[in-house]
Design a protein around this motif. Structure first.
Motif, PDB file in Angstrom:
ATOM      1  N   ILE A   1      -5.115  -5.511   2.446  1.00 31.10           N
ATOM      2  CA  ILE A   1      -4.864  -4.261   2.840  1.00 31.10           C
ATOM      3  C   ILE A   1      -4.938  -4.138   4.199  1.00 31.10           C
ATOM      4  O   ILE A   1      -3.965  -3.334   5.099  1.00 31.10           O
ATOM      5  N   GLN A   2      -5.988  -4.831   4.904  1.00 32.81           N
ATOM      6  CA  GLN A   2      -6.286  -4.588   6.459  1.00 32.81           C
ATOM      7  C   GLN A   2      -4.871  -5.251   7.118  1.00 32.81           C
ATOM      8  O   GLN A   2      -4.622  -4.602   8.223  1.00 32.81           O
ATOM      9  N   TYR A   3      -4.359  -6.275   6.776  1.00 34.03           N
ATOM     10  CA  TYR A   3      -3.078  -6.763   7.343  1.00 34.03           C
ATOM     11  C   TYR A   3      -1.890  -5.963   7.447  1.00 34.03           C
ATOM     12  O   TYR A   3      -1.320  -5.837   8.447  1.00 34.03           O
TER      13      TYR A   3
ATOM     14  N   ILE B   1       0.872  -1.247   0.253  1.00 34.66           N
ATOM     15  CA  ILE B   1      -0.061   0.062  -0.112  1.00 34.66           C
ATOM     16  C   ILE B   1       0.844   1.217   0.065  1.00 34.66           C
ATOM     17  O   ILE B   1       2.149   1.274   0.568  1.00 34.66           O
ATOM     18  N   VAL B   2       0.356   2.242  -0.477  1.00 37.22           N
ATOM     19  CA  VAL B   2       1.077   3.663  -0.467  1.00 37.22           C
ATOM     20  C   VAL B   2       0.291   4.867   0.212  1.00 37.22           C
ATOM     21  O   VAL B   2      -0.836   4.850  -0.122  1.00 37.22           O
ATOM     22  N   VAL B   3       1.108   5.189   1.085  1.00 37.19           N
ATOM     23  CA  VAL B   3       0.490   6.626   1.622  1.00 37.19           C
ATOM     24  C   VAL B   3       1.205   7.831   1.477  1.00 37.19           C
ATOM     25  O   VAL B   3       2.336   7.718   1.145  1.00 37.19           O
TER      26      VAL B   3
ATOM     27  N   HIS C   1      -0.537  -4.192  10.941  1.00 37.58           N
ATOM     28  CA  HIS C   1       1.079  -4.239  11.445  1.00 37.58           C
ATOM     29  C   HIS C   1       1.683  -2.866  11.432  1.00 37.58           C
ATOM     30  O   HIS C   1       2.416  -2.617  12.327  1.00 37.58           O
ATOM     31  N   ALA C   2       1.460  -2.012  10.384  1.00 38.80           N
ATOM     32  CA  ALA C   2       2.042  -0.611  10.619  1.00 38.80           C
ATOM     33  C   ALA C   2       1.469  -0.011  11.827  1.00 38.80           C
ATOM     34  O   ALA C   2       2.342   0.727  12.370  1.00 38.80           O
ATOM     35  N   ASN C   3       0.080  -0.072  12.001  1.00 37.33           N
ATOM     36  CA  ASN C   3      -0.388   0.579  13.024  1.00 37.33           C
ATOM     37  C   ASN C   3      -0.068   0.249  14.532  1.00 37.33           C
ATOM     38  O   ASN C   3      -0.153   0.713  15.552  1.00 37.33           O
ATOM     39  N   SER C   4       0.631  -1.028  14.368  1.00 39.18           N
ATOM     40  CA  SER C   4       1.143  -1.558  15.739  1.00 39.18           C
ATOM     41  C   SER C   4       2.319  -0.793  16.202  1.00 39.18           C
ATOM     42  O   SER C   4       2.578  -0.852  17.539  1.00 39.18           O
ATOM     43  N   VAL C   5       2.856  -0.108  15.341  1.00 39.67           N
ATOM     44  CA  VAL C   5       3.928   0.857  16.099  1.00 39.67           C
ATOM     45  C   VAL C   5       3.852   2.511  15.838  1.00 39.67           C
ATOM     46  O   VAL C   5       4.434   3.175  16.182  1.00 39.67           O
ATOM     47  N   LEU C   6       2.774   2.676  15.288  1.00 42.69           N
ATOM     48  CA  LEU C   6       2.558   3.894  14.841  1.00 42.69           C
ATOM     49  C   LEU C   6       1.548   4.760  15.891  1.00 42.69           C
ATOM     50  O   LEU C   6       0.834   4.384  16.209  1.00 42.69           O
ATOM     51  N   ALA C   7       1.987   5.965  16.190  1.00 42.08           N
ATOM     52  CA  ALA C   7       1.171   6.702  17.076  1.00 42.08           C
ATOM     53  C   ALA C   7      -0.156   7.274  16.585  1.00 42.08           C
ATOM     54  O   ALA C   7      -1.082   7.251  17.357  1.00 42.08           O
TER      55      ALA C   7
ATOM     56  N   PRO D   1      -2.517   5.885  14.002  1.00 42.74           N
ATOM     57  CA  PRO D   1      -2.962   4.929  12.930  1.00 42.74           C
ATOM     58  C   PRO D   1      -3.290   5.494  11.706  1.00 42.74           C
ATOM     59  O   PRO D   1      -4.102   6.490  11.373  1.00 42.74           O
ATOM     60  N   LEU D   2      -2.985   4.827  10.789  1.00 45.88           N
ATOM     61  CA  LEU D   2      -3.422   4.943   9.377  1.00 45.88           C
ATOM     62  C   LEU D   2      -4.842   4.364   9.110  1.00 45.88           C
ATOM     63  O   LEU D   2      -5.162   3.240   9.861  1.00 45.88           O
TER      64      LEU D   2
END
Length: 575
Positions: A316-318, A262-264, A322-328, A330-331
């Motif tokens: 996409i949800q996966y 995914i691209v943000v 996993h990205a949100n597990s470390v981000l203050a 969330p995406l």
């Protein structure tokens, strides 16, 4: 090496020349492995042809994580030889063969346990650095450890709860599709004959031996009988289908594994470094590019049609989870501006099949074998090791004695655009002034084309309107579209939007707003009628609509079927 062009004219001429005189080697497959193989063989002085059924790099080689890396996870599997090989190849790409395309990239590894994890990771990455220094000294800096405070300063986007500290290590990133087209242009400079959208429909045989291929020009239906002393199958996930064309039961068995990204937008993650996360299955990278972040990847078995894999809702949800597990912060799905999905060709256990497989060369990651007399097959591996894979398969095709007489040269061959790149980078401000462009534009051009940017400037001198930016995608010049057609073999709108540029996932609308102007430029060069131009636009719109719909589907089968409804969009003639 003289200026090389892949164009409509050179494509047709290449097919005619391939059919006119027997080749030493015919390569089937225009991804990074096939392109690397064509360069390896041509630079040894062999008469080489390469054909690709679709566009160059249209499969896995334009849908990767866009990383050149040693494979840190292989180190924890104690596969030191594979890591050393990959790190040597990484160093070559960074310093000699493709410094304009491959860039050193720091990654922060968040640590959650104060002693055990830091010691464990420090030893592993320390060994990684040591092997890298031995394999190619000085190509990237060595690891550095950071406190929690120091880590959050580097990556404010991280949640304070996600780490107690970190280490930062280096790998590299690459524009994968551009790497492939540069390999092909370099190969053409050594005499290789190259034709995309040229499909092998039959492997010709004399007795049991494969002696060439019947190739159909997808654009106009013309068929060419191309004879070759050796045929090399480098078709990735299509390996078994290509083997079957010989009528042989020998060869390799390949399993497709789907990886999505995914691209943000760049402003959604506040960090000066990339992020490396270990997951329950593998690893996850959050990779910075100039205007966005690429997050990936997944690794799931894939049994659907190979033509158009797509990121579905579950995939996409996966990645978000996993990205949100470390981000203050969330995406969410609404933050995503693009996605892409590719298929990795993984060799299955007991991969050699059939009594007619004569001899084999196997590494942990890739295998070379003879599926039938005259037909060599290479499968497995990864983008980083494409050069070594190419060397192995050409050596295998030639045989030990001939390979000694014609040794591999590609460790010392810079790819098109590499020579003179550093000097032009130092002079970028002067270049910008001379060509009436911003310094930022010149930097972008140098990192996409290297010293071959001079050919873009020649196009602009011939047609000054090409100096203008695309109205709906000002990060690209109109000249880049012309260059993609005249020098890089683009034949269709989707080639330009999905691979010669990256608008298909860089923009939320998948580049549709810019497509009309791109099609207008292409029409003028390729001679499209108004009808063909409309078809090209409608084809791309249909593809984008199908991809968007598929991304919202939970079921893999339904998502893939949605993409197949938009398949066949490249079957239109050049005007």
């Amino acid at each position: 090496m003289h200026k090389t062009q892949l164009s409509v004219a050179t494509r047709k001429e290449s097919l005619q020349k391939m059919a006119a005189e027997e080749l030493d080697i015919l390569v089937i497959g225009g991804g990074v492995t096939g392109a690397g193989t064509a360069l390896d063989a041509a630079s040894r002085g062999l008469r080489v042809g390469i054909v690709e059924a679709q566009d160059w790099s249209s499969g896995t080689s334009s849908r990767s994580s866009k990383l050149v890396h040693g494979g840190l996870r292989y180190l924890y599997q104690l596969n030191f030889a594979l890591v050393a090989e990959s790190l040597r190849e990484r160093g070559l790409l960074l310093t000699k063969t493709a410094p304009h395309l491959v860039k050193a990239q720091p990654f922060l590894w968040p640590l959650k346990m104060p002693v055990i994890e830091r010691a464990y990771s420090a030893v592993g990455v320390g060994l990684y650095d040591a092997i890298a220094q031995f394999a190619h000294k000085g190509s990237v800096p060595i690891q550095r450890h950071h406190t929690k405070k120091g880590s959050l300063k580097l990556a404010p986007a991280l949640s304070e709860k996600a780490l107690i500290g970190s280490l930062v290590y280096y790998d590299a990133r690459v524009d994968d599709a551009r790497l492939v087209v540069n390999l092909l242009r370099t190969a053409a400079g050594y005499g290789a004959l190259a034709a995309n959208r040229a499909q092998v429909v039959e492997l010709m045989k004399e007795g049991e031996r494969v002696v060439g291929a019947l190739v159909r020009d997808v654009e106009d239906g013309t068929e060419y009988k191309i004879r070759a002393k050796r045929v090399i199958n480098s078709t990735g996930v299509w390996t078994e289908e290509t083997q079957k064309l010989s009528g042989s039961t020998g060869g390799l068995k390949v399993l497709a594994s789907k990886g999505i990204h995914i691209v943000v937008p760049k402003d959604k993650i506040d960090s000066s470094v990339g992020l490396f996360l270990r997951t329950e299955k593998s690893v996850l990278f959050i990779i910075p590019w100039k205007r966005y972040w690429i997050i990936g990847t997944t690794d799931t078995k894939y049994h659907e049609d190979l033509r158009e894999p797509v990121a579905n809702k579950e995939d996409i949800q996966y990645l978000l989870d996993h990205a949100n597990s470390v981000l203050a912060k969330p995406l969410t799905v609404d933050d995503i501006i693009g996605t892409f999905a590719g298929l990795r060709p993984l060799l299955q256990p007991g991969t050699l099949d059939g009594d007619k497989t004569k001899s084999t060369k196997v590494s942990r990651e890739h295998t070379v074998t003879e599926a039938a007399p005259g037909l060599c097959v290479i499968a497995g591996g990864k983008l980083t090791s494409y050069r070594k894979m190419a060397e192995d398969v050409v050596d295998f095709a030639l045989g030990a004695e001939r390979a000694k007489q014609l040794p591999c040269l590609t460790t010392s061959i810079p790819l098109s655009g590499a020579t003179g790149y550093e000097e032009m980078w130092e002079d970028r401000r002067a270049i910008a002034g001379e060509n009436q462009l911003s310094v930022e534009h010149v930097e972008d051009l140098l990192d996409r084309y290297g010293s071959d940017v001079s050919y873009l400037f020649e196009l602009i001198d011939e047609e000054p309107t090409l100096r203008e930016s695309l109205k709906e995608a000002p990060e690209y010049l109109r000249a880049e579209i012309a260059f993609g057609i005249k020098y890089e073999g683009a034949l269709h709108l989707e080639d330009l939007v999905r691979r010669r540029t990256r608008l298909c996932y860089e923009r939320r609308d998948r580049g549709l707003a810019a497509a009309e102007e791109i099609a207008e430029i292409a029409a003028g060069i390729l001679g499209w009628s108004d009808e063909i131009k409309r078809e090209e636009l409608e084809n791309y719109k249909r593809y984008c609509a199908a991809e968007k719909k598929a991304e919202e589907m939970q079921d893999e089968v339904e998502a893939q079927q949605e993409m197949l409804k938009a398949d066949g969009i490249t079957e239109f003639k050049i005007g």
